[in-house]
Design an enzyme around this catalytic site. Structure first.
Site, PDB file in Angstrom:
ATOM      1  CB  CYS A  96       2.719  -1.095  13.592  1.00  0.00           C
ATOM      2  SG  CYS A  96       3.077  -0.640  11.696  1.00  0.00           S
TER       3      CYS A  96
ATOM      4  CB  CYS B 262       6.020  -1.599  16.285  1.00  0.00           C
ATOM      5  SG  CYS B 262       7.651  -0.955  15.921  1.00  0.00           S
TER       6      CYS B 262
ATOM      7  CB  CYS C 175       3.057   7.810   2.747  1.00  0.00           C
ATOM      8  SG  CYS C 175       3.550   6.697   4.304  1.00  0.00           S
TER       9      CYS C 175
ATOM     10  CB  SER D 188       9.450   5.527  14.965  1.00  0.00           C
ATOM     11  OG  SER D 188       8.805   6.020  13.792  1.00  0.00           O
ATOM     12  CG  LEU D 189      12.177   8.453  21.231  1.00  0.00           C
ATOM     13  CD1 LEU D 189      13.372   7.593  20.832  1.00  0.00           C
ATOM     14  CD2 LEU D 189      12.651   9.740  21.642  1.00  0.00           C
ATOM     15  CG  HIS D 190       7.001   5.127  19.325  1.00  0.00           C
ATOM     16  ND1 HIS D 190       6.189   6.270  18.589  1.00  0.00           N
ATOM     17  CD2 HIS D 190       7.154   4.082  18.479  1.00  0.00           C
ATOM     18  CE1 HIS D 190       6.092   5.952  17.272  1.00  0.00           C
ATOM     19  NE2 HIS D 190       6.933   4.571  17.095  1.00  0.00           N
TER      20      HIS D 190
ATOM     21  CD  GLU E  65      -2.933  -1.299   2.300  1.00  0.00           C
ATOM     22  OE1 GLU E  65      -3.847  -1.802   2.015  1.00  0.00           O
ATOM     23  OE2 GLU E  65      -2.460  -1.007   3.365  1.00  0.00           O
TER      24      GLU E  65
ATOM     25  CB  SER F  24       9.920   7.519   8.931  1.00  0.00           C
ATOM     26  OG  SER F  24       9.454   6.833  10.476  1.00  0.00           O
TER      27      SER F  24
ATOM     28  CB  CYS G  26       7.354  -4.348   8.955  1.00  0.00           C
ATOM     29  SG  CYS G  26       8.634  -3.472   9.911  1.00  0.00           S
TER      30      CYS G  26
ATOM     31  CB  CYS H 185       0.481   6.740  10.911  1.00  0.00           C
ATOM     32  SG  CYS H 185       0.957   8.267  10.414  1.00  0.00           S
TER      33      CYS H 185
ATOM     34  CG  ASN I  91      -4.265   6.611  12.981  1.00  0.00           C
ATOM     35  OD1 ASN I  91      -4.943   7.622  13.516  1.00  0.00           O
ATOM     36  ND2 ASN I  91      -3.144   6.983  12.699  1.00  0.00           N
TER      37      ASN I  91
ATOM     38  N   GLY J 214       6.952  -1.219   6.132  1.00  0.00           N
ATOM     39  CA  GLY J 214       8.344  -1.678   6.293  1.00  0.00           C
ATOM     40  C   GLY J 214       9.207  -0.595   7.051  1.00  0.00           C
ATOM     41  CD  GLU J 215      13.629   0.701  10.123  1.00  0.00           C
ATOM     42  OE1 GLU J 215      12.763   1.109  10.626  1.00  0.00           O
ATOM     43  OE2 GLU J 215      14.453   1.527   9.701  1.00  0.00           O
TER      44      GLU J 215
HETATM   45  N1  SAH Z   1       8.795   1.486   9.723  1.00  0.00           N
HETATM   46  C1  SAH Z   1       9.230   2.859  10.037  1.00  0.00           C
HETATM   47  C2  SAH Z   1       8.514   3.801   8.892  1.00  0.00           C
HETATM   48  C3  SAH Z   1       6.832   3.059   8.821  1.00  0.00           C
HETATM   49  S1  SAH Z   1       5.847   3.432  10.058  1.00  0.00           S
HETATM   50  C4  SAH Z   1       9.111   3.455  11.365  1.00  0.00           C
HETATM   51  O1  SAH Z   1       8.360   2.763  12.184  1.00  0.00           O
HETATM   52  O2  SAH Z   1       9.273   4.484  11.674  1.00  0.00           O
HETATM   53  C5  SAH Z   1       5.400   5.142  10.301  1.00  0.00           C
HETATM   54  C6  SAH Z   1       5.138   5.561  11.302  1.00  0.00           C
HETATM   55  O3  SAH Z   1       3.632   5.418  11.640  1.00  0.00           O
HETATM   56  C7  SAH Z   1       5.791   5.382  12.497  1.00  0.00           C
HETATM   57  O4  SAH Z   1       6.380   6.635  13.157  1.00  0.00           O
HETATM   58  C8  SAH Z   1       5.217   4.544  13.339  1.00  0.00           C
HETATM   59  O5  SAH Z   1       5.445   4.573  14.543  1.00  0.00           O
HETATM   60  C9  SAH Z   1       3.727   4.928  13.349  1.00  0.00           C
HETATM   61  N2  SAH Z   1       2.516   4.178  13.513  1.00  0.00           N
HETATM   62  C10 SAH Z   1       2.511   2.807  13.557  1.00  0.00           C
HETATM   63  N3  SAH Z   1       1.490   2.298  14.138  1.00  0.00           N
HETATM   64  C11 SAH Z   1       0.653   3.221  14.362  1.00  0.00           C
HETATM   65  C12 SAH Z   1      -0.594   3.460  14.907  1.00  0.00           C
HETATM   66  N4  SAH Z   1      -1.307   2.524  14.982  1.00  0.00           N
HETATM   67  N5  SAH Z   1      -1.092   4.648  15.113  1.00  0.00           N
HETATM   68  C13 SAH Z   1      -0.267   5.903  14.704  1.00  0.00           C
HETATM   69  N6  SAH Z   1       0.714   5.800  14.191  1.00  0.00           N
HETATM   70  C14 SAH Z   1       1.242   4.430  14.167  1.00  0.00           C
HETATM   71 FE1  SF4 Z   2       7.491  -1.643  10.994  1.00  0.00          FE
HETATM   72 FE2  SF4 Z   2       7.352   1.015  11.440  1.00  0.00          FE
HETATM   73 FE3  SF4 Z   2       5.175  -0.593  11.548  1.00  0.00          FE
HETATM   74 FE4  SF4 Z   2       7.212  -0.798  13.648  1.00  0.00          FE
HETATM   75  S1  SF4 Z   2       5.837   0.991  13.170  1.00  0.00           S
HETATM   76  S2  SF4 Z   2       6.146  -2.523  12.484  1.00  0.00           S
HETATM   77  S3  SF4 Z   2       8.881  -0.624  12.147  1.00  0.00           S
HETATM   78  S4  SF4 Z   2       6.308  -0.523   9.943  1.00  0.00           S
END
Ligand code: SAH
Ligand code: SF4
Length: 326
Positions: free
Chosen positions: A99, A96, A85, A198-200, A71, A175, A92, A320, A278, A143-144
């Site tokens: 995600c 996480c 995007c 992406s710190l969190h 996508e 990212s 991936c 996201c 989200n 993906g990463e």
């Molecule tokens: N893998 C890379 C880039 C793709 S994810 C990364 O993790 O940075 C893109 C962004 O969406 C990241 O910042 C990720 O933390 C965020 N993301 C993932 N799941 C999400 C969710 N459920 N709600 C909001 N943001 C989310």
């Molecule tokens: Fe992969 Fe980024 Fe989703 Fe984490 S947030 S599972 S690194 S796509």
């Protein structure tokens, strides 16, 4: 075929976003027929497009030659400024907790062509349907990116090559979930592109749970890599922080985020992007609007440029973390 035909095809595909051989009128008809019979222009094929109710996001589902689906999301950020995007992997491997992309693990890496062709196919669509152009690319889809580093580098080179698409490095952002060797290479290879991390969470125990990549590259290593990135490039880093209620959005966690970032570099080197969670079907919840504002206000008060990301495309599961290639 004479060599100048190659230039004509390249210009048609990369500059004018032709999506079929028939659109390339400069080619003689017999040549076009030959090409049509033997080759496809894009390595990705549009399976479905979905447009958000507000019209400010379009999600593409692309089919790949081996049947996998990915996508890609077009986002209208300002009046007529579109950002794309793109995905870098099918699925991936980072997995996480919050995600949808990571839920099924990694199927495979995308090739440089498959990354660039997401742009070409989306650009063709935007040109045909609205007569508009894509102004920036963010590597924030499925993906990463730094676990597919070589392909991402080659894709960025094609996107920015003046003979090809000609997008400036400053309009390209990558990212990462915190892949330390990737951050270090990126600083050297593409110092003019934008980096988002992406710190969190800024405590290893919590971050291990949210972003399993943290087991390999804990926060102490990540902070050094970001500090070195800033020292080498003199550029700002975007910090992405998905706000999950009761998980990482307390006042004390805002204070810890402030201290952690300040130990890396001065606040002027950061833009904090707060992303209200989200929905992806898991155990997490988005905080109430007011709590998001409180967290944002605290970070601003500490001296950081802070934005709350507007959720776009939620009604088409294009926001996201919602990309799953279903
Ligand atoms: N893998 C890379 C880039 C793709 S994810 C990364 O993790 O940075 C893109 C962004 O969406 C990241 O910042 C990720 O933390 C965020 N993301 C993932 N799941 C999400 C969710 N459920 N709600 C909001 N943001 C989310
Ligand atoms: Fe992969 Fe980024 Fe989703 Fe984490 S947030 S599972 S690194 S796509």
């Amino acid at each position: 075929v004479p060599a100048f035909r190659l230039n004509q095809v390249r210009d048609a595909v990369y500059k004018n976003f032709a999506a079929s051989w028939d659109e390339i009128a400069v080619l003689p008809a017999p040549l076009r027929d030959k090409l049509k019979a033997g080759f496809r222009i894009h390595s990705v094929e549009v399976v479905e497009t979905q447009t958000a109710r507000r019209g400010d996001a379009v999600k593409f589902c692309f089919g790949l030659k081996d049947g996998h689906r990915i996508e890609t999301v077009l986002l209208k950020l300002l009046a007529d400024k579109w950002s794309l995007c793109v995905s870098t992997q099918v699925g991936c491997p980072v997995r996480c907790a919050f995600c949808a992309t990571g839920r099924k693990g990694l199927k495979r890496n995308l090739s440089p062509d498959e990354i660039v062709d997401q742009f070409l196919a989306a650009a063709a669509y935007l040109k045909q349907t609205r007569g508009q152009k894509i102004g920036s690319v963010i590597f924030m889809g499925m993906g990463e990116p730094f676990l597919n580093y070589e392909a991402v580098l080659e894709a960025v080179n094609t996107l920015s090559d003046q003979q090809m698409i000609g997008l400036g490095h400053r309009h390209i952002s990558v990212s990462t979930s915190g892949h330390v060797p990737g951050i270090r290479r990126f600083a050297k290879d593409l110092p003019q592109c934008n980096l988002a991390v992406s710190l969190h969470a800024v405590e290893d125990e919590l971050r291990n749970e949210l972003v399993p990549m943290n087991h390999n590259y804990p926060l102490s290593q990540l902070s050094k890599a970001i500090a070195d990135y800033i020292a080498i490039t003199k550029r700002k880093v975007f910090i992405e922080y998905v706000l999950m209620d009761g998980v990482n959005n307390s006042r004390s966690q805002a204070l810890k985020l402030n201290s952690w970032l300040r130990a890396v570099a001065a606040p002027k080197y950061f833009t904090i992007n707060l992303i209200p969670y989200n929905h992806t079907g898991g155990k997490f919840k988005a905080p109430a609007k007011e709590r998001v504002q409180v967290f944002a206000g605290l970070m601003e008060g500490y001296g950081f440029e802070t934005t709350v990301r507007k959720s776009m495309g939620e009604d088409i599961a294009g926001a996201c973390g919602q990309l799953a290639g279903k």
